[in-house]
Design a protein around this motif. Structure first.
Motif, PDB file in Angstrom:
ATOM      1  N   MET A 129       0.792  -1.195  -0.049  1.00  0.00           N
ATOM      2  CA  MET A 129       0.039  -0.023  -0.003  1.00  0.00           C
ATOM      3  C   MET A 129       0.983   1.256  -0.118  1.00  0.00           C
ATOM      4  SD  MET A 129      -3.141   1.179   2.567  1.00  0.00           S
ATOM      5  CE  MET A 129      -1.974   1.711   3.780  1.00  0.00           C
TER       6      MET A 129
ATOM      7  N   GLU B  24       1.072   5.301   0.378  1.00  0.00           N
ATOM      8  CA  GLU B  24       0.202   6.243   0.916  1.00  0.00           C
ATOM      9  C   GLU B  24       0.878   7.846   0.665  1.00  0.00           C
ATOM     10  OE1 GLU B  24      -0.665   8.044   5.547  1.00  0.00           O
ATOM     11  OE2 GLU B  24       0.226   5.917   5.142  1.00  0.00           O
ATOM     12  N   TYR B  25       0.011   8.475   0.133  1.00  0.00           N
ATOM     13  CA  TYR B  25       0.284   9.895  -0.191  1.00  0.00           C
ATOM     14  C   TYR B  25      -0.315  10.637   0.830  1.00  0.00           C
ATOM     15  CZ  TYR B  25       1.694   7.916  -4.801  1.00  0.00           C
ATOM     16  OH  TYR B  25       2.212   7.156  -5.705  1.00  0.00           O
ATOM     17  N   SER B  26       0.491  11.256   1.849  1.00  0.00           N
ATOM     18  CA  SER B  26      -0.101  11.938   2.799  1.00  0.00           C
ATOM     19  C   SER B  26       0.734  13.407   3.277  1.00  0.00           C
ATOM     20  CB  SER B  26       0.023  11.258   3.983  1.00  0.00           C
ATOM     21  OG  SER B  26      -1.015  10.306   4.091  1.00  0.00           O
TER      22      SER B  26
ATOM     23  N   THR C 156      -5.337  14.715  -0.277  1.00  0.00           N
ATOM     24  CA  THR C 156      -4.767  13.798   0.723  1.00  0.00           C
ATOM     25  C   THR C 156      -5.679  13.139   1.797  1.00  0.00           C
ATOM     26  OG1 THR C 156      -3.844  15.493   2.217  1.00  0.00           O
ATOM     27  CG2 THR C 156      -2.330  14.693   0.408  1.00  0.00           C
ATOM     28  N   PRO C 157      -5.804  12.288   2.109  1.00  0.00           N
ATOM     29  CA  PRO C 157      -4.709  11.107   1.821  1.00  0.00           C
ATOM     30  C   PRO C 157      -5.181  10.451   0.373  1.00  0.00           C
ATOM     31  CG  PRO C 157      -6.002  10.231   3.697  1.00  0.00           C
ATOM     32  CD  PRO C 157      -6.491  11.536   3.271  1.00  0.00           C
TER      33      PRO C 157
ATOM     34  N   ILE D  93       3.666  -1.002   4.026  1.00  0.00           N
ATOM     35  CA  ILE D  93       3.008   0.214   3.694  1.00  0.00           C
ATOM     36  C   ILE D  93       4.395   1.270   3.351  1.00  0.00           C
ATOM     37  CG2 ILE D  93       2.009   2.310   4.636  1.00  0.00           C
ATOM     38  CD1 ILE D  93       0.590   0.294   6.514  1.00  0.00           C
TER      39      ILE D  93
ATOM     40  N   PHE E  39      -4.068   6.530  -1.763  1.00  0.00           N
ATOM     41  CA  PHE E  39      -3.460   5.432  -1.459  1.00  0.00           C
ATOM     42  C   PHE E  39      -3.863   4.535  -2.742  1.00  0.00           C
ATOM     43  CE2 PHE E  39      -5.594   6.623   2.124  1.00  0.00           C
ATOM     44  CZ  PHE E  39      -4.718   6.390   3.426  1.00  0.00           C
TER      45      PHE E  39
ATOM     46  N   TRP F 112       5.411   4.936   2.448  1.00  0.00           N
ATOM     47  CA  TRP F 112       4.822   6.332   2.829  1.00  0.00           C
ATOM     48  C   TRP F 112       5.473   7.522   1.651  1.00  0.00           C
ATOM     49  CZ3 TRP F 112       2.317   9.595   6.258  1.00  0.00           C
ATOM     50  CH2 TRP F 112       2.458  10.883   6.358  1.00  0.00           C
TER      51      TRP F 112
ATOM     52  N   CYS G 183      -5.648  12.510   7.128  1.00  0.00           N
ATOM     53  CA  CYS G 183      -4.404  11.747   7.483  1.00  0.00           C
ATOM     54  C   CYS G 183      -4.236  11.377   8.639  1.00  0.00           C
ATOM     55  CB  CYS G 183      -3.276  12.420   6.714  1.00  0.00           C
ATOM     56  SG  CYS G 183      -3.186  12.959   4.834  1.00  0.00           S
TER      57      CYS G 183
ATOM     58  N   LYS H 117      -4.613   2.775  10.501  1.00  0.00           N
ATOM     59  CA  LYS H 117      -3.350   2.189  10.384  1.00  0.00           C
ATOM     60  C   LYS H 117      -2.802   1.222  11.416  1.00  0.00           C
ATOM     61  CE  LYS H 117      -0.013   4.350   8.249  1.00  0.00           C
ATOM     62  NZ  LYS H 117       0.951   5.547   7.903  1.00  0.00           N
TER      63      LYS H 117
END
Length: 261
Positions: free
Chosen positions: A104, A106-108, A233-234, A138, A236, A140, A115, A123
């Protein structure tokens, strides 16, 4: 008559041509992903704008984060999106086995309230049920969208990762809701968060945070997200399939289990 000299490999004209080629290559690589995420984003914003602002804090109007979004039905994952998983065992901004069957991305943004909700509510469940069992990894990606304090927080997270304390820093930042662009992420506050997270060398932390390497790492993550069409955001990708917003935990569990089959 004197012949024009041949451009050296480091000449400005050659560098310009190489930069243009790199941009064209990135556009081709992310084209399919951008189309896929754009379709999901359209549904996401439609739901978010449909009366949801009335239930949100007035100061959050215009927020580019997404609280809830439509999730598409099962579809084959795009190979170009699957290829975005770095699977680097030394990546300090990733958790889980590098060879886990599900990744996964994740753009946060550390200032994004949704987020934070994902970090606090969802999470931990994913870590317990899937990461700890070797099913999920995961990764990031820093995607600061709320201005200079978001960018400084992203640089600070990367710097904490240089001392193997990214996730501890992540948990400190997201431990509680924080008011956006109010000084919560000043240099001194970020150093205090790093200290709380157990970063051992704060002088190195400050130096790493101010380095060109930190800036380039954050820009690389941002370029990847922008190339995909990420605008909130977020966001995924679960084995290449997009999920936008702070969805219910079961949405992520379903996506991970479907990808693991």
């Amino acid at each position: 008559m004197t012949a024009s000299p041949t451009a050296s490999p480091s000449s400005p004209s050659r560098r310009t041509r190489l930069a243009r080629l790199a941009r064209r290559t990135r556009r081709k690589t992310y084209a399919a992903g951008a189309l896929l995420l754009a379709a999901v984003a359209t549904a996401a914003f439609a739901l978010t704008l449909d009366g949801s602002d009335d239930d949100r804090d007035p100061g959050a109007r215009g927020d580019t984060s997404v609280e809830s979004a439509a999730v598409p039905g099962p579809a084959p994952a795009d190979e170009s999106l699957l290829a975005l998983a770095r699977r680097d065992a030394s990546d300090a901004l990733a958790v889980g086995r590098a060879d886990a069957p599900v990744v996964m991305i994740e753009y946060s943004d550390f200032q994004c309230p949704f987020c934070g909700r994902f970090a606090r509510e969802t999470k931990p469940e994913l870590l317990r049920h899937y990461v700890d069992k070797g099913i999920l990894r995961i990764e990031w990606r820093n995607f600061p969208v709320f201005g200079e304090e978001s960018r400084q927080a992203a640089l600070a997270g990367w710097a904490a990762g240089r001392q193997k304390k990214f996730w501890e820093f992540h948990d400190v930042v997201y431990a509680e809701p924080r008011e956006r662009n109010s000084g919560e992420f000043s240099a001194d506050r970020l150093a205090a968060m790093a200290r709380e997270a157990g970063v051992p060398d704060l002088a190195k932390f400050r130096s790493d945070m101010a380095s060109d390497q930190a800036r380039e790492a954050v820009e690389k993550d941002q370029d990847e997200g922008f190339g995909l069409g990420v605008s909130s955001t977020p966001a995924f990708l679960v084995n290449g399939k997009p999920i936008l917003g702070a969805q219910p935990t079961d949405t992520f569990k379903d996506a991970v289990e479907a990808a693991a089959r």
